[in-house]
Design a protein around this motif. Structure first.
Motif, PDB file in Angstrom:
ATOM      1  N   GLY A 144       7.460  42.675  -4.138  1.00 13.78           N
ATOM      2  CA  GLY A 144       8.168  41.538  -3.566  1.00 13.78           C
ATOM      3  C   GLY A 144       8.581  40.530  -4.621  1.00 13.78           C
ATOM      4  O   GLY A 144       8.349  40.728  -5.822  1.00 13.78           O
ATOM      5  N   TYR A 145       9.170  39.428  -4.152  1.00  9.39           N
ATOM      6  CA  TYR A 145       9.739  38.422  -5.047  1.00  9.39           C
ATOM      7  C   TYR A 145       9.278  37.025  -4.644  1.00  9.39           C
ATOM      8  O   TYR A 145       8.692  36.824  -3.580  1.00  9.39           O
ATOM      9  CB  TYR A 145      11.267  38.491  -5.011  1.00  9.39           C
ATOM     10  CG  TYR A 145      11.822  39.806  -5.477  1.00  9.39           C
ATOM     11  CD1 TYR A 145      12.137  40.014  -6.809  1.00  9.39           C
ATOM     12  CD2 TYR A 145      12.017  40.859  -4.571  1.00  9.39           C
ATOM     13  CE1 TYR A 145      12.643  41.229  -7.242  1.00  9.39           C
ATOM     14  CE2 TYR A 145      12.520  42.081  -5.004  1.00  9.39           C
ATOM     15  CZ  TYR A 145      12.837  42.258  -6.335  1.00  9.39           C
ATOM     16  OH  TYR A 145      13.334  43.457  -6.765  1.00  9.39           O
ATOM     17  N   GLY A 146       9.565  36.069  -5.524  1.00  4.12           N
ATOM     18  CA  GLY A 146       9.232  34.685  -5.237  1.00  4.12           C
ATOM     19  C   GLY A 146       9.623  33.788  -6.398  1.00  4.12           C
ATOM     20  O   GLY A 146      10.404  34.174  -7.275  1.00  4.12           O
ATOM     21  N   ILE A 147       9.066  32.598  -6.405  1.00  5.27           N
ATOM     22  CA  ILE A 147       9.265  31.662  -7.506  1.00  5.27           C
ATOM     23  C   ILE A 147       7.905  31.141  -7.956  1.00  5.27           C
ATOM     24  O   ILE A 147       6.943  31.136  -7.178  1.00  5.27           O
ATOM     25  CB  ILE A 147      10.169  30.475  -7.116  1.00  5.27           C
ATOM     26  CG1 ILE A 147       9.542  29.671  -5.963  1.00  5.27           C
ATOM     27  CG2 ILE A 147      11.570  30.934  -6.759  1.00  5.27           C
ATOM     28  CD1 ILE A 147      10.261  28.362  -5.682  1.00  5.27           C
ATOM     29  N   SER A 148       7.824  30.753  -9.225  1.00  2.00           N
ATOM     30  CA  SER A 148       6.590  30.191  -9.781  1.00  2.00           C
ATOM     31  C   SER A 148       6.891  28.845 -10.419  1.00  2.00           C
ATOM     32  O   SER A 148       7.945  28.665 -11.038  1.00  2.00           O
ATOM     33  CB  SER A 148       5.992  31.127 -10.848  1.00  2.00           C
ATOM     34  OG  SER A 148       5.725  32.410 -10.337  1.00  2.00           O
ATOM     35  N   ILE A 149       5.970  27.917 -10.263  1.00  2.00           N
ATOM     36  CA  ILE A 149       6.053  26.639 -10.953  1.00  2.00           C
ATOM     37  C   ILE A 149       4.725  26.412 -11.666  1.00  2.00           C
ATOM     38  O   ILE A 149       3.671  26.859 -11.197  1.00  2.00           O
ATOM     39  CB  ILE A 149       6.348  25.463  -9.996  1.00  2.00           C
ATOM     40  CG1 ILE A 149       5.296  25.400  -8.888  1.00  2.00           C
ATOM     41  CG2 ILE A 149       7.739  25.583  -9.410  1.00  2.00           C
ATOM     42  CD1 ILE A 149       5.438  24.171  -7.991  1.00  2.00           C
ATOM     43  N   GLY A 150       4.780  25.764 -12.826  1.00  2.00           N
ATOM     44  CA  GLY A 150       3.548  25.568 -13.570  1.00  2.00           C
ATOM     45  C   GLY A 150       3.704  24.570 -14.685  1.00  2.00           C
ATOM     46  O   GLY A 150       4.729  23.899 -14.822  1.00  2.00           O
ATOM     47  N   GLY A 151       2.666  24.494 -15.489  1.00  2.00           N
ATOM     48  CA  GLY A 151       2.669  23.569 -16.610  1.00  2.00           C
ATOM     49  C   GLY A 151       1.404  23.709 -17.417  1.00  2.00           C
ATOM     50  O   GLY A 151       0.525  24.531 -17.118  1.00  2.00           O
TER      51      GLY A 151
END
Length: 203
Positions: A144-151
């Motif tokens: 599957g797919y998605g989005i990632s956010i981070g830091g």
């Protein structure tokens, strides 16, 4: 007197130049090609499969290119081994492939540089499950797919060697599913998080 004054002026200028070079020396960078190795913890949550928070260790590899001291593009792969809540199940793989951008903050004269990231994400996993109606053990093969956010934060030991500490949260789903090798028409929300420590090298 004039000679003495001239000597003091010369000494002052030399001292100032030495101090200024130390203060304004470049101590960090984000520009150019870089590679990164890291390891850490991965966890995932899937209400559709009644998974509240299964976790395990991961290792990863990232290759990037900094267009400037502030913006980098990168491709990152993480391979995780997750320990299931059910003791009857074996540990299983959970993989992430991220393509995205990193935004660096702070000055190049500072060794510490915080950053944020946003990526498009592809994820896969092969794991055991149980049919709640029959009690039969099943094998799930999911993509599957998605989005990632981070830091995180970078610490430049010395150019071009960098220590990394960070994390990211992924919002995704599994929409290509096989159950015991047979296609299964459904979509399951599957979010995950990754916390990591690593080392990077800039070319």
């Amino acid at each position: 007197m004039k000679k003495l004054l001239s000597v003091f002026v010369i000494i002052f200028l030399c001292t100032y130049n030495v101090i200024a070079q130390g203060i304004f020396e470049m101590k960090s960078t984000a520009k150019g090609f870089s590679v990164e190795l890291h390891t850490g913890i991965t966890g995932w949550i899937c209400d559709d499969l009644d998974v509240k928070n299964e976790s395990g260790f991961h290792f990863g590899l990232k290759a990037g290119y900094g267009f400037s001291e502030w913006i980098e593009a990168f491709l990152e792969y993480n391979h995780s081994i997750i320990n299931p809540e059910w003791e009857e199940f074996e540990a299983f793989p959970y993989n992430h492939l991220d393509f995205g951008a990193r935004f660096n903050f702070g000055s190049t004269i500072k060794a510490f540089r915080p950053f944020t990231e946003i990526t498009a994400m592809y994820q896969t996993s092969i794991q055991d499950a149980v049919d709640t109606d029959t009690g039969q053990f099943l094998k799930l093969d999911m993509e599957g797919y998605g989005i990632s956010i981070g830091g995180g934060i970078k610490y430049h030991l010395q150019l071009p060697l960098v220590l990394m500490l960070g994390g990211k949260y992924s919002f995704g789903s599994f929409d290509t599913i096989k159950v015991d090798g047979n296609d299964y028409q459904d979509e399951w929300a599957a979010n995950s998080y990754r916390l990591y420590f690593g080392i990077a090298y800039f070319f």
